[in-house]
Design a protein around this motif. Structure first.
Motif, PDB file in Angstrom:
ATOM      1  N   LEU A 297       0.806  -1.227   0.000  1.00  0.00           N
ATOM      2  CA  LEU A 297       0.000   0.000   0.000  1.00  0.00           C
ATOM      3  C   LEU A 297       0.836   1.272   0.000  1.00  0.00           C
ATOM      4  CD1 LEU A 297      -2.825  -1.099   2.452  1.00  0.00           C
ATOM      5  CD2 LEU A 297      -3.161  -0.375   0.080  1.00  0.00           C
ATOM      6  N   LYS A 298       2.113   1.162   0.349  1.00  0.00           N
ATOM      7  CA  LYS A 298       2.993   2.332   0.385  1.00  0.00           C
ATOM      8  C   LYS A 298       3.497   2.738  -0.998  1.00  0.00           C
ATOM      9  CE  LYS A 298       5.864   0.446   3.351  1.00  0.00           C
ATOM     10  NZ  LYS A 298       7.024   0.300   4.274  1.00  0.00           N
ATOM     11  N   TYR A 299       3.146   1.943  -2.031  1.00  0.00           N
ATOM     12  CA  TYR A 299       3.694   2.178  -3.371  1.00  0.00           C
ATOM     13  C   TYR A 299       2.582   2.163  -4.427  1.00  0.00           C
ATOM     14  CZ  TYR A 299       7.921   0.917  -0.839  1.00  0.00           C
ATOM     15  OH  TYR A 299       8.929   0.857   0.088  1.00  0.00           O
ATOM     16  N   THR A 300       2.859   2.801  -5.577  1.00  0.00           N
ATOM     17  CA  THR A 300       1.915   2.825  -6.690  1.00  0.00           C
ATOM     18  C   THR A 300       2.083   1.592  -7.564  1.00  0.00           C
ATOM     19  OG1 THR A 300       1.921   5.246  -6.745  1.00  0.00           O
ATOM     20  CG2 THR A 300       1.154   4.125  -8.723  1.00  0.00           C
ATOM     21  N   GLY A 301       0.960   1.050  -8.035  1.00  0.00           N
ATOM     22  CA  GLY A 301       0.995  -0.119  -8.909  1.00  0.00           C
ATOM     23  C   GLY A 301       0.695  -1.386  -8.147  1.00  0.00           C
ATOM     24  N   ALA A 302       0.218  -2.388  -8.888  1.00  0.00           N
ATOM     25  CA  ALA A 302      -0.197  -3.642  -8.259  1.00  0.00           C
ATOM     26  C   ALA A 302       0.978  -4.507  -7.832  1.00  0.00           C
ATOM     27  CB  ALA A 302      -1.103  -4.425  -9.212  1.00  0.00           C
ATOM     28  N   VAL A 303       2.094  -4.425  -8.568  1.00  0.00           N
ATOM     29  CA  VAL A 303       3.268  -5.239  -8.255  1.00  0.00           C
ATOM     30  C   VAL A 303       4.411  -4.312  -7.854  1.00  0.00           C
ATOM     31  CG1 VAL A 303       4.974  -6.852  -9.159  1.00  0.00           C
ATOM     32  CG2 VAL A 303       2.587  -7.103  -9.808  1.00  0.00           C
ATOM     33  N   VAL A 304       4.928  -4.504  -6.643  1.00  0.00           N
ATOM     34  CA  VAL A 304       6.030  -3.667  -6.161  1.00  0.00           C
ATOM     35  C   VAL A 304       7.198  -4.575  -5.772  1.00  0.00           C
ATOM     36  CG1 VAL A 304       4.412  -1.919  -5.348  1.00  0.00           C
ATOM     37  CG2 VAL A 304       5.227  -3.653  -3.742  1.00  0.00           C
ATOM     38  N   ASP A 305       8.305  -3.965  -5.441  1.00  0.00           N
ATOM     39  CA  ASP A 305       9.522  -4.722  -5.134  1.00  0.00           C
ATOM     40  C   ASP A 305       9.458  -5.247  -3.702  1.00  0.00           C
ATOM     41  OD1 ASP A 305      11.979  -5.872  -5.389  1.00  0.00           O
ATOM     42  OD2 ASP A 305      13.116  -4.008  -5.135  1.00  0.00           O
ATOM     43  N   LEU A 306       8.810  -6.387  -3.528  1.00  0.00           N
ATOM     44  CA  LEU A 306       8.628  -6.954  -2.194  1.00  0.00           C
ATOM     45  C   LEU A 306       9.909  -7.622  -1.694  1.00  0.00           C
ATOM     46  CD1 LEU A 306       5.173  -8.734  -2.670  1.00  0.00           C
ATOM     47  CD2 LEU A 306       5.593  -6.649  -1.360  1.00  0.00           C
ATOM     48  N   PRO A 307      10.171  -7.543  -0.385  1.00  0.00           N
ATOM     49  CA  PRO A 307      11.285  -8.301   0.194  1.00  0.00           C
ATOM     50  C   PRO A 307      10.855  -9.739   0.451  1.00  0.00           C
ATOM     51  CG  PRO A 307      10.218  -7.010   1.898  1.00  0.00           C
ATOM     52  CD  PRO A 307       9.513  -6.679   0.603  1.00  0.00           C
ATOM     53  N   LYS A 308      11.765 -10.584   0.892  1.00  0.00           N
ATOM     54  CA  LYS A 308      11.430 -11.964   1.254  1.00  0.00           C
ATOM     55  C   LYS A 308      10.485 -11.961   2.464  1.00  0.00           C
ATOM     56  CE  LYS A 308      13.998 -14.084  -1.809  1.00  0.00           C
ATOM     57  NZ  LYS A 308      13.365 -14.790  -2.942  1.00  0.00           N
ATOM     58  N   LEU A 309       9.747 -13.053   2.613  1.00  0.00           N
ATOM     59  CA  LEU A 309       8.774 -13.151   3.698  1.00  0.00           C
ATOM     60  C   LEU A 309       9.440 -12.980   5.061  1.00  0.00           C
ATOM     61  CD1 LEU A 309       5.658 -13.759   3.920  1.00  0.00           C
ATOM     62  CD2 LEU A 309       6.336 -16.042   4.660  1.00  0.00           C
ATOM     63  N   GLU A 310      10.642 -13.497   5.211  1.00  0.00           N
ATOM     64  CA  GLU A 310      11.346 -13.393   6.478  1.00  0.00           C
ATOM     65  C   GLU A 310      11.612 -11.938   6.865  1.00  0.00           C
ATOM     66  OE1 GLU A 310      11.416 -17.298   4.926  1.00  0.00           O
ATOM     67  OE2 GLU A 310      12.115 -15.442   3.967  1.00  0.00           O
ATOM     68  N   GLU A 311      11.885 -11.091   5.863  1.00  0.00           N
ATOM     69  CA  GLU A 311      12.094  -9.668   6.128  1.00  0.00           C
ATOM     70  C   GLU A 311      10.777  -8.980   6.481  1.00  0.00           C
ATOM     71  OE1 GLU A 311      13.929  -5.714   3.901  1.00  0.00           O
ATOM     72  OE2 GLU A 311      14.523  -7.712   3.198  1.00  0.00           O
ATOM     73  N   ILE A 312       9.706  -9.380   5.795  1.00  0.00           N
ATOM     74  CA  ILE A 312       8.373  -8.882   6.121  1.00  0.00           C
ATOM     75  C   ILE A 312       8.048  -9.191   7.587  1.00  0.00           C
ATOM     76  CG2 ILE A 312       5.887  -9.273   5.743  1.00  0.00           C
ATOM     77  CD1 ILE A 312       6.899  -7.597   3.521  1.00  0.00           C
ATOM     78  N   LYS A 313       8.415 -10.390   8.013  1.00  0.00           N
ATOM     79  CA  LYS A 313       8.174 -10.821   9.397  1.00  0.00           C
ATOM     80  C   LYS A 313       8.870  -9.884  10.384  1.00  0.00           C
ATOM     81  CE  LYS A 313       8.513 -14.878  12.416  1.00  0.00           C
ATOM     82  NZ  LYS A 313       8.878 -16.315  12.489  1.00  0.00           N
ATOM     83  N   GLU A 314      10.096  -9.495  10.055  1.00  0.00           N
ATOM     84  CA  GLU A 314      10.851  -8.593  10.946  1.00  0.00           C
ATOM     85  C   GLU A 314      10.268  -7.181  10.933  1.00  0.00           C
ATOM     86  OE1 GLU A 314      15.032  -8.547  10.274  1.00  0.00           O
ATOM     87  OE2 GLU A 314      15.244 -10.734  10.352  1.00  0.00           O
ATOM     88  N   ILE A 315       9.912  -6.702   9.745  1.00  0.00           N
ATOM     89  CA  ILE A 315       9.399  -5.333   9.623  1.00  0.00           C
ATOM     90  C   ILE A 315       8.130  -5.147  10.445  1.00  0.00           C
ATOM     91  CG2 ILE A 315       8.362  -3.657   8.018  1.00  0.00           C
ATOM     92  CD1 ILE A 315      10.230  -4.801   5.847  1.00  0.00           C
ATOM     93  N   TYR A 316       7.224  -6.134  10.379  1.00  0.00           N
ATOM     94  CA  TYR A 316       5.916  -5.989  11.011  1.00  0.00           C
ATOM     95  C   TYR A 316       5.805  -6.751  12.341  1.00  0.00           C
ATOM     96  CZ  TYR A 316       4.512  -3.591   6.805  1.00  0.00           C
ATOM     97  OH  TYR A 316       4.428  -2.682   5.787  1.00  0.00           O
ATOM     98  N   GLY A 317       6.890  -7.344  12.790  1.00  0.00           N
ATOM     99  CA  GLY A 317       6.902  -7.981  14.098  1.00  0.00           C
ATOM    100  C   GLY A 317       5.897  -9.103  14.263  1.00  0.00           C
ATOM    101  N   ILE A 318       5.753  -9.909  13.213  1.00  0.00           N
ATOM    102  CA  ILE A 318       4.787 -11.011  13.265  1.00  0.00           C
ATOM    103  C   ILE A 318       5.363 -12.193  14.063  1.00  0.00           C
ATOM    104  CG2 ILE A 318       3.455 -12.638  11.879  1.00  0.00           C
ATOM    105  CD1 ILE A 318       3.535 -10.579   9.642  1.00  0.00           C
TER     106      ILE A 318
END
Length: 318
Positions: A297-318
């Motif tokens: 949601l922080k970026y324009t367009g349907a496909v953005v440069d996503l990090p690996k799931l493990e990094e997502i886990k760290e960013i959002y504290g899941i």
């Protein structure tokens, strides 16, 4: 039943997810403008199943997309984007029709699209597609391919083969009357498809288009009665309500910054799929869905440069 606190057990197959359906151009306005008064639009890689296939690969699992594009410059652009992402394009068919397109205004709310369709609904059920399906743990499709012939026949065969091979069948019931032929009862056909799948993820708007105005809880009950094993109803900024027919849970969004909502639902699917394939429980995977959606949601367009799931886990504290 799909238990929230259990992992989904998959057979050992070479591909994690096969997405089947539209690969198309998203023409998105340069400015926020829900009335289409903007003079400048930019082209983006688009098509919900194709977005998901691209996203999950970035997040760290294997994916294939089965779609049809035109033998034209826009079709070549889309295939090039897949190649640039190191995607396998063996199930992308080039057909003698114009590449499909959606024109949409950049929006912080639900964007209102205009559809221009041709090539996407000419996807054929080929031996290559069948081989990819039989070697995939999950198959995903939306209302786009079931809304027109001849690709509807392809999806019906996909569902039949998936059931025979214990493939998890997931359906985005994103019904919109504008993508169906005039005079056809698309709503009843969508309902018939829900009875054949495992997981559905309607938005509030999707549910209202299919069942009319009602409470979210009643809408979810209707999806369950039709045969879905897990219903994930996304509520935009209000998160989601999820039910497996026995337990119902409410989840909050993790989004703090909204630049463009295009592809937010695809990002949710992508996080959810990647997490269940990596061995997380359904409850954990739902949180990953919200985390990936919040990142997108922080970026324009349907496909953005996503990090690996493990990094997502760290960013959002899941």
């Amino acid at each position: 039943m799909l238990n929230f606190d259990q992992k989904i057990e998959f057979q050992n197959k070479s591909n994690d997810i096969l997405t089947v359906g539209e690969l198309l151009i998203d023409m998105i306005s340069a400015d926020y403008d829900d009335d289409f008064d903007c003079d400048t639009f930019h082209k983006f890689f688009g098509g919900s199943p194709s977005n998901i296939a691209m996203n999950v690969k970035k997040l760290g699992i294997h994916s294939l997309v089965a779609s049809a594009v035109g033998e034209d410059g826009l079709g070549k652009f889309l295939i090039k984007q897949l190649h640039n992402a190191s995607m396998d394009t063996r199930c992308v068919q080039q057909v003698p029709y114009a590449t499909s397109m959606v024109v949409v205004s950049k929006s912080k709310n639900t964007p209102i699209p205009i559809f221009y369709r041709e090539a996407d609904y000419h996807l054929e059920y080929t031996p290559q597609l069948e081989e990819a399906l039989m070697n995939s743990k999950i198959v995903h499709f939306s209302c786009w391919p079931i809304s027109r012939m001849p690709v509807r026949t392809t999806i019906e065969k996909v569902i039949e083969t998936a059931k025979e091979n214990n493939t998890l069948i997931c359906f985005d019931p994103n019904y919109h009357p504008m993508i169906w032929q005039k005079g056809e009862d698309g709503i009843e056909y969508v309902k018939s498809v829900i009875s054949k799948v495992d997981i559905v993820k309607p938005s509030e708007d999707d549910a209202e288009r299919l069942f009319g105005k009602d409470t979210n809880e009643n809408h979810i009950e209707k999806f369950l009665k039709l045969g879905a094993k897990l219903v994930i109803m996304t509520l935009g900024k209000d998160g989601a309500i999820v039910s497996n027919g026995v337990e119902t849970i409410k989840l909050n969004t993790l989004a703090t910054e909204v630049v463009d909502t295009t592809g937010a639902g695809d990002a949710f699917w992508s996080g959810f799929y990647t997490a269940v394939v990596k061995g997380y429980t359904i409850r954990e995977a739902l949180n990953f869905g919200f985390a990936v959606s919040a990142y997108k949601l922080k970026y324009t367009g349907a496909v953005v440069d996503l990090p690996k799931l493990e990094e997502i886990k760290e960013i959002y504290g899941i």
